[in-house]
Design a protein around this motif. Structure first.
Motif, PDB file in Angstrom:
ATOM      1  N   LYS A 129       0.817  -1.375  -0.015  1.00 34.08           N
ATOM      2  CA  LYS A 129      -0.164   0.011  -0.020  1.00 34.08           C
ATOM      3  C   LYS A 129       0.861   1.241  -0.096  1.00 34.08           C
ATOM      4  O   LYS A 129       0.193   2.241  -0.485  1.00 34.08           O
ATOM      5  CB  LYS A 129      -1.035  -0.061   1.145  1.00 34.08           C
ATOM      6  CG  LYS A 129      -2.143  -1.305   1.411  1.00 34.08           C
ATOM      7  CD  LYS A 129      -3.230  -1.002   0.260  1.00 34.08           C
ATOM      8  CE  LYS A 129      -4.114  -2.199   0.156  1.00 34.08           C
ATOM      9  NZ  LYS A 129      -4.960  -1.939   1.078  1.00 34.08           N
ATOM     10  N   ARG A 145      -1.464  -4.910   3.172  1.00 28.95           N
ATOM     11  CA  ARG A 145      -2.694  -5.330   3.353  1.00 28.95           C
ATOM     12  C   ARG A 145      -2.477  -6.788   4.366  1.00 28.95           C
ATOM     13  O   ARG A 145      -3.166  -7.000   5.276  1.00 28.95           O
ATOM     14  CB  ARG A 145      -3.779  -5.725   2.259  1.00 28.95           C
ATOM     15  CG  ARG A 145      -5.063  -6.456   2.776  1.00 28.95           C
ATOM     16  CD  ARG A 145      -6.078  -6.249   2.069  1.00 28.95           C
ATOM     17  NE  ARG A 145      -6.029  -6.988   0.629  1.00 28.95           N
ATOM     18  CZ  ARG A 145      -6.322  -8.523   0.893  1.00 28.95           C
ATOM     19  NH1 ARG A 145      -6.963  -8.923   1.845  1.00 28.95           N
ATOM     20  NH2 ARG A 145      -6.061  -9.259  -0.351  1.00 28.95           N
ATOM     21  N   GLN A 171      -4.723  -4.643  11.105  1.00 27.40           N
ATOM     22  CA  GLN A 171      -5.332  -4.766  10.107  1.00 27.40           C
ATOM     23  C   GLN A 171      -4.456  -4.367   9.040  1.00 27.40           C
ATOM     24  O   GLN A 171      -3.420  -3.782   9.319  1.00 27.40           O
ATOM     25  CB  GLN A 171      -6.671  -3.929  10.050  1.00 27.40           C
ATOM     26  CG  GLN A 171      -7.690  -4.295  11.030  1.00 27.40           C
ATOM     27  CD  GLN A 171      -8.582  -5.447  10.305  1.00 27.40           C
ATOM     28  OE1 GLN A 171      -8.412  -5.957   8.977  1.00 27.40           O
ATOM     29  NE2 GLN A 171      -9.385  -6.220  11.200  1.00 27.40           N
ATOM     30  N   ASP A 172      -4.840  -4.023   7.774  1.00 28.68           N
ATOM     31  CA  ASP A 172      -4.601  -3.488   6.456  1.00 28.68           C
ATOM     32  C   ASP A 172      -3.674  -2.188   7.069  1.00 28.68           C
ATOM     33  O   ASP A 172      -4.242  -1.160   7.637  1.00 28.68           O
ATOM     34  CB  ASP A 172      -5.529  -3.069   5.729  1.00 28.68           C
ATOM     35  CG  ASP A 172      -5.485  -2.710   4.445  1.00 28.68           C
ATOM     36  OD1 ASP A 172      -4.251  -2.808   4.021  1.00 28.68           O
ATOM     37  OD2 ASP A 172      -6.290  -2.170   3.677  1.00 28.68           O
ATOM     38  N   LYS A 174      -2.088   1.350   5.625  1.00 30.98           N
ATOM     39  CA  LYS A 174      -2.477   2.131   4.682  1.00 30.98           C
ATOM     40  C   LYS A 174      -1.173   2.943   4.180  1.00 30.98           C
ATOM     41  O   LYS A 174      -1.012   3.249   2.875  1.00 30.98           O
ATOM     42  CB  LYS A 174      -3.672   3.218   4.841  1.00 30.98           C
ATOM     43  CG  LYS A 174      -5.166   2.437   5.169  1.00 30.98           C
ATOM     44  CD  LYS A 174      -5.398   1.590   3.943  1.00 30.98           C
ATOM     45  CE  LYS A 174      -6.918   1.201   3.973  1.00 30.98           C
ATOM     46  NZ  LYS A 174      -7.287   0.264   2.962  1.00 30.98           N
ATOM     47  N   TYR A 190      -6.107   0.728   8.669  1.00 31.17           N
ATOM     48  CA  TYR A 190      -7.564   0.287   8.758  1.00 31.17           C
ATOM     49  C   TYR A 190      -7.855  -0.174  10.024  1.00 31.17           C
ATOM     50  O   TYR A 190      -9.243  -0.185  10.463  1.00 31.17           O
ATOM     51  CB  TYR A 190      -7.535  -0.949   7.772  1.00 31.17           C
ATOM     52  CG  TYR A 190      -8.904  -1.496   7.429  1.00 31.17           C
ATOM     53  CD1 TYR A 190      -9.578  -0.721   6.201  1.00 31.17           C
ATOM     54  CD2 TYR A 190      -9.533  -2.544   7.984  1.00 31.17           C
ATOM     55  CE1 TYR A 190     -10.670  -1.265   5.888  1.00 31.17           C
ATOM     56  CE2 TYR A 190     -10.874  -2.806   7.454  1.00 31.17           C
ATOM     57  CZ  TYR A 190     -11.509  -2.082   6.452  1.00 31.17           C
ATOM     58  OH  TYR A 190     -12.649  -2.971   6.189  1.00 31.17           O
ATOM     59  N   ASP A 191      -7.014  -0.307  11.245  1.00 28.58           N
ATOM     60  CA  ASP A 191      -7.475  -0.754  12.444  1.00 28.58           C
ATOM     61  C   ASP A 191      -7.474   0.484  13.372  1.00 28.58           C
ATOM     62  O   ASP A 191      -7.888   0.550  14.301  1.00 28.58           O
ATOM     63  CB  ASP A 191      -6.173  -1.538  13.165  1.00 28.58           C
ATOM     64  CG  ASP A 191      -5.026  -0.948  13.366  1.00 28.58           C
ATOM     65  OD1 ASP A 191      -4.903   0.439  13.215  1.00 28.58           O
ATOM     66  OD2 ASP A 191      -4.141  -1.551  13.962  1.00 28.58           O
ATOM     67  N   ASP A 192      -7.752   1.916  12.564  1.00 31.03           N
ATOM     68  CA  ASP A 192      -8.138   3.274  12.924  1.00 31.03           C
ATOM     69  C   ASP A 192      -6.822   3.804  13.927  1.00 31.03           C
ATOM     70  O   ASP A 192      -6.997   4.701  14.652  1.00 31.03           O
ATOM     71  CB  ASP A 192      -9.264   3.101  13.938  1.00 31.03           C
ATOM     72  CG  ASP A 192     -10.658   2.450  13.255  1.00 31.03           C
ATOM     73  OD1 ASP A 192     -10.484   2.081  12.225  1.00 31.03           O
ATOM     74  OD2 ASP A 192     -11.199   2.122  14.183  1.00 31.03           O
ATOM     75  N   SER A 215     -12.057   5.558  12.436  1.00 32.27           N
ATOM     76  CA  SER A 215     -12.171   4.825  11.458  1.00 32.27           C
ATOM     77  C   SER A 215     -11.113   4.742  10.594  1.00 32.27           C
ATOM     78  O   SER A 215      -9.808   5.448  11.268  1.00 32.27           O
ATOM     79  CB  SER A 215     -13.137   5.278  10.321  1.00 32.27           C
ATOM     80  OG  SER A 215     -13.360   4.009   9.517  1.00 32.27           O
ATOM     81  N   THR A 216     -10.815   4.118   9.707  1.00 33.84           N
ATOM     82  CA  THR A 216      -9.318   3.901   8.919  1.00 33.84           C
ATOM     83  C   THR A 216      -8.595   5.312   8.977  1.00 33.84           C
ATOM     84  O   THR A 216      -9.394   6.273   8.526  1.00 33.84           O
ATOM     85  CB  THR A 216      -9.647   3.555   7.689  1.00 33.84           C
ATOM     86  OG1 THR A 216     -10.437   2.023   7.482  1.00 33.84           O
ATOM     87  CG2 THR A 216      -8.522   3.422   6.538  1.00 33.84           C
ATOM     88  N   TRP A 218      -5.919   7.336   6.860  1.00 37.08           N
ATOM     89  CA  TRP A 218      -5.603   7.184   5.345  1.00 37.08           C
ATOM     90  C   TRP A 218      -4.296   7.710   5.193  1.00 37.08           C
ATOM     91  O   TRP A 218      -3.610   7.238   4.259  1.00 37.08           O
ATOM     92  CB  TRP A 218      -6.790   7.798   4.457  1.00 37.08           C
ATOM     93  CG  TRP A 218      -7.779   6.880   4.234  1.00 37.08           C
ATOM     94  CD1 TRP A 218      -8.947   7.026   4.742  1.00 37.08           C
ATOM     95  CD2 TRP A 218      -7.733   5.771   3.355  1.00 37.08           C
ATOM     96  NE1 TRP A 218      -9.734   5.934   4.154  1.00 37.08           N
ATOM     97  CE2 TRP A 218      -9.184   5.418   3.185  1.00 37.08           C
ATOM     98  CE3 TRP A 218      -6.904   5.319   2.424  1.00 37.08           C
ATOM     99  CZ2 TRP A 218      -9.376   4.163   2.575  1.00 37.08           C
ATOM    100  CZ3 TRP A 218      -7.178   4.244   1.818  1.00 37.08           C
ATOM    101  CH2 TRP A 218      -8.306   3.750   1.713  1.00 37.08           C
TER     102      TRP A 218
ATOM    103  N   LYS B 155     -17.719  -1.475   6.336  1.00 35.96           N
ATOM    104  CA  LYS B 155     -16.363  -0.962   6.272  1.00 35.96           C
ATOM    105  C   LYS B 155     -15.537  -1.402   4.996  1.00 35.96           C
ATOM    106  O   LYS B 155     -14.849  -0.590   4.282  1.00 35.96           O
ATOM    107  CB  LYS B 155     -15.527  -1.293   7.530  1.00 35.96           C
ATOM    108  CG  LYS B 155     -14.274  -0.467   7.595  1.00 35.96           C
ATOM    109  CD  LYS B 155     -13.656  -0.499   9.133  1.00 35.96           C
ATOM    110  CE  LYS B 155     -12.407   0.410   9.232  1.00 35.96           C
ATOM    111  NZ  LYS B 155     -11.690   0.520  10.455  1.00 35.96           N
ATOM    112  N   ARG B 162      -9.562  -1.014  -1.048  1.00 34.90           N
ATOM    113  CA  ARG B 162      -9.898  -2.345  -0.803  1.00 34.90           C
ATOM    114  C   ARG B 162     -10.809  -3.023  -2.079  1.00 34.90           C
ATOM    115  O   ARG B 162     -10.676  -3.999  -2.522  1.00 34.90           O
ATOM    116  CB  ARG B 162     -10.223  -2.878   0.366  1.00 34.90           C
ATOM    117  CG  ARG B 162      -9.320  -3.077   1.307  1.00 34.90           C
ATOM    118  CD  ARG B 162      -9.546  -2.954   2.825  1.00 34.90           C
ATOM    119  NE  ARG B 162      -9.489  -4.262   3.219  1.00 34.90           N
ATOM    120  CZ  ARG B 162      -9.421  -4.968   4.296  1.00 34.90           C
ATOM    121  NH1 ARG B 162      -8.599  -4.142   5.073  1.00 34.90           N
ATOM    122  NH2 ARG B 162      -9.568  -6.160   4.521  1.00 34.90           N
TER     123      ARG B 162
END
Lengths: 369, 183
Positions: A129, A145, A171-172, A174, A190-192, A215-216, A218, B155, B162
């Protein structure tokens, strides 16, 4: 007053979705990438407009680099501007070197540049990513990811060796970004959360976790001193974080690592700064230290320092981040692009100039006025 | 075929077009007038998408309903809520991706399309089960997995990176999605 003025636009030769752009450190070239699997290099040429005799900026494609099998998600120039690293959904990272013949080409008034594909870094299980060079230009970080961060070292022959594979995000991941002066890596997920990583006896371990977004996360950007960080998220907020040195850690604060000698604390939040997901944020390294954010609502938001009048107050409480300068949302440019804006970056050499790219298949150059 | 996540789906009768609205009234005859999109046109685009597990359409399975489509004309926002037949995350993801992709390929770029699992859609399902005297503990697990799955699916479908990666060239998911939207 319209404070963000479009001064140039690139339309031809771009992917249908332009995911990312990066200025070279000299501020003379732009690299972009997207869903056409290639990397495009753009060079600025000045042309004189026939109508009003004014000099205008135009950008011409200087190179198109093709090696990936899927979308190229992010790209990074090395600090000397001679290497490009590109992270792709095909799970690999490619390394490109600007050919020395460049100078000859420039003298010949030829706008094309030559890049050689010198390496491909493989190992991630899924999409890569993001990719980032450290300030020395010898360490490279990639994230995926697959929830891992890989640290690579480049030797003098430009051979790459993986030094460490780090896990910690749930998570993923970014994006990854190096601290401007220290060997500290920041990552957003993505795990905030945002995490800070440091070399601990050869393994890169998480030393701080910044919790605050819902939330995510970025994108992230350090200020030029490296003692503040800005982040943007799918939760539509922009958060400013400040580094607090010393061990006066407040257990109620967000960092999970109480043993570390410094903590990152949330210093300011702009809630609902955009009406949809915020994909990109950048902190300018010039004297103005402006912040800019953009995202899925097609707009660009500018944040500037509040007028400083409280220098005395800062001395009263040393536990507070010394970087308490508040920012204010000073301007929003609506409909900057005709679709989602995926990335915005300040020009590293010209204050007040920035470039953005998006799903409308354009790159736009902006000037703050 | 014993590994289907929902081997016996309820099939709903498909409403006749003529009963929904008058076909003629949807299009202006004057070519200079910009047609406003309405929920029926959006519904028309997604009703014939097939379930990944059954040769049935999303309309027949009651997964999409025109009343669960919201359009904000002023800012070109389209929100479509779909109701998965079973609490199976990967199936719900495929259905959501198919709807998203079909709309992305059909609509002008100016539209912002959000595809989400219908809010509260599962409470009615679980109350129906309690009438059948299913073990309460079992119901709680199902409700939990519904809520958990809904969060995960929403999500993932909201993360365009994704979604793009899932539908990138040569992706196995892309061929399943193409199958569902009959490309």
């Amino acid at each position: 007053m319209d404070r963000i003025k479009e001064i140039s636009i690139i339309r031809d030769g771009l992917p249908s979705k332009v995911w990312y752009l990066a200025w070279n450190p000299q501020g003379t070239l732009l690299a972009s990438c997207g869903d056409d699997k290639s990397i495009q290099i753009w060079k600025q040429v000045d042309v004189v407009n026939d109508v009003d005799d004014q000099q205008q900026q135009q950008w011409v494609m200087a190179a198109k680099l093709d090696v990936h099998e899927k979308t190229v998600r992010r790209i990074a120039w090395s600090p000397d501007g001679k290497l490009i690293a590109a992270a792709s959904f095909d799970a690999s990272t490619s390394i490109w070197e600007l050919s020395d013949d460049m100078n000859d080409n420039e003298n010949n008034n030829n706008d094309s540049l030559e890049f050689n594909h010198i390496s491909t870094l493989e190992g991630h299980q899924y999409e890569v990513k993001s990719v980032a060079w450290d300030h020395t230009g010898t360490l490279l970080a990639t994230c995926s990811r697959d929830k891992s961060i890989w640290i690579w070292q480049m030797d003098e022959e430009k051979e790459f060796e993986c030094l460490s594979i780090s896990h910690g995000h749930g998570q993923d991941i970014k994006c990854v970004l190096w601290h401007p002066t220290e060997e500290i890596l920041a990552s957003a997920s993505y795990d905030d959360t945002i995490k800070m990583w440091q070399d601990t006896d050869g393994d890169w371990e998480s030393i701080n976790t910044l919790v605050g977004h819902e939330s995510t996360v970025w994108d992230i950007s350090f200020n030029r001193a490296g003692d503040r960080l800005v982040s943007c998220s799918d939760d539509k907020s922009v958060i400013l974080w400040a580094l607090v040195k010393g061990d006066h850690s407040d257990p109620s604060q967000s960092s999970s690592s109480s043993s570390s000698s410094y903590q990152w604390k949330q210093s300011q939040i702009f809630e609902s700064s955009h009406s949809r997901t915020i994909y990109s944020v950048d902190w300018s390294k010039d004297q103005y230290e402006r912040i800019v954010s953009t995202g899925s609502d097609d707009s660009i938001v500018l944040y500037e320092k509040e007028v400083e009048s409280n220098n005395n107050n800062n001395n009263n409480n040393n536990n507070n981040p010394d970087t308490t300068t508040k920012y204010k949302k000073s301007y929003q440019k609506l409909n900057a692009h005709n679709s989602d804006v995926n990335c915005i970056r300040w020009c590293p050499t010209r204050a007040g100039i920035m470039a953005s790219c998006g799903d409308d298949s354009t790159i736009r150059i902006w000037k703050i006025i | 075929m014993s590994d289907l996540s929902n081997p016996n789906p309820v099939i709903y009768s498909v409403e006749d077009d003529g009963n929904l609205f008058n076909q003629q009234e949807r299009f202006t005859e004057d070519e200079d007038t910009v047609d406003d999109f309405d929920v029926y046109e959006i519904f028309d685009l997604v009703r014939d998408i097939t379930d990944p597990e059954h040769p049935l359409s999303l309309e027949q399975l009651n997964v999409v309903r025109h009343e669960n489509i919201k359009i904000e004309k002023d800012n070109n926002f389209i929100r479509l809520y779909f109701t998965p037949t079973v609490p199976h995350c990967s199936m719900a993801n495929i259905i959501g991706l198919s709807i998203k992709e079909k709309l992305a390929r059909s609509l002008p770029q100016r539209f912002k399309v959000d595809v989400k699992v219908t809010p509260g859609s599962h409470s009615s399902e679980s109350s129906g089960m309690s009438n059948n005297k299913v073990d309460t503990f079992f119901i709680l697990i199902i409700i939990h997995s519904f809520i958990h799955c809904k969060f995960i699916v929403n999500k993932q479908l909201g993360d365009k990176e994704r979604v793009s990666a899932a539908l990138d060239s040569n992706s196995p998911i892309l061929s399943v999605v193409n199958e569902c939207i009959k490309i």
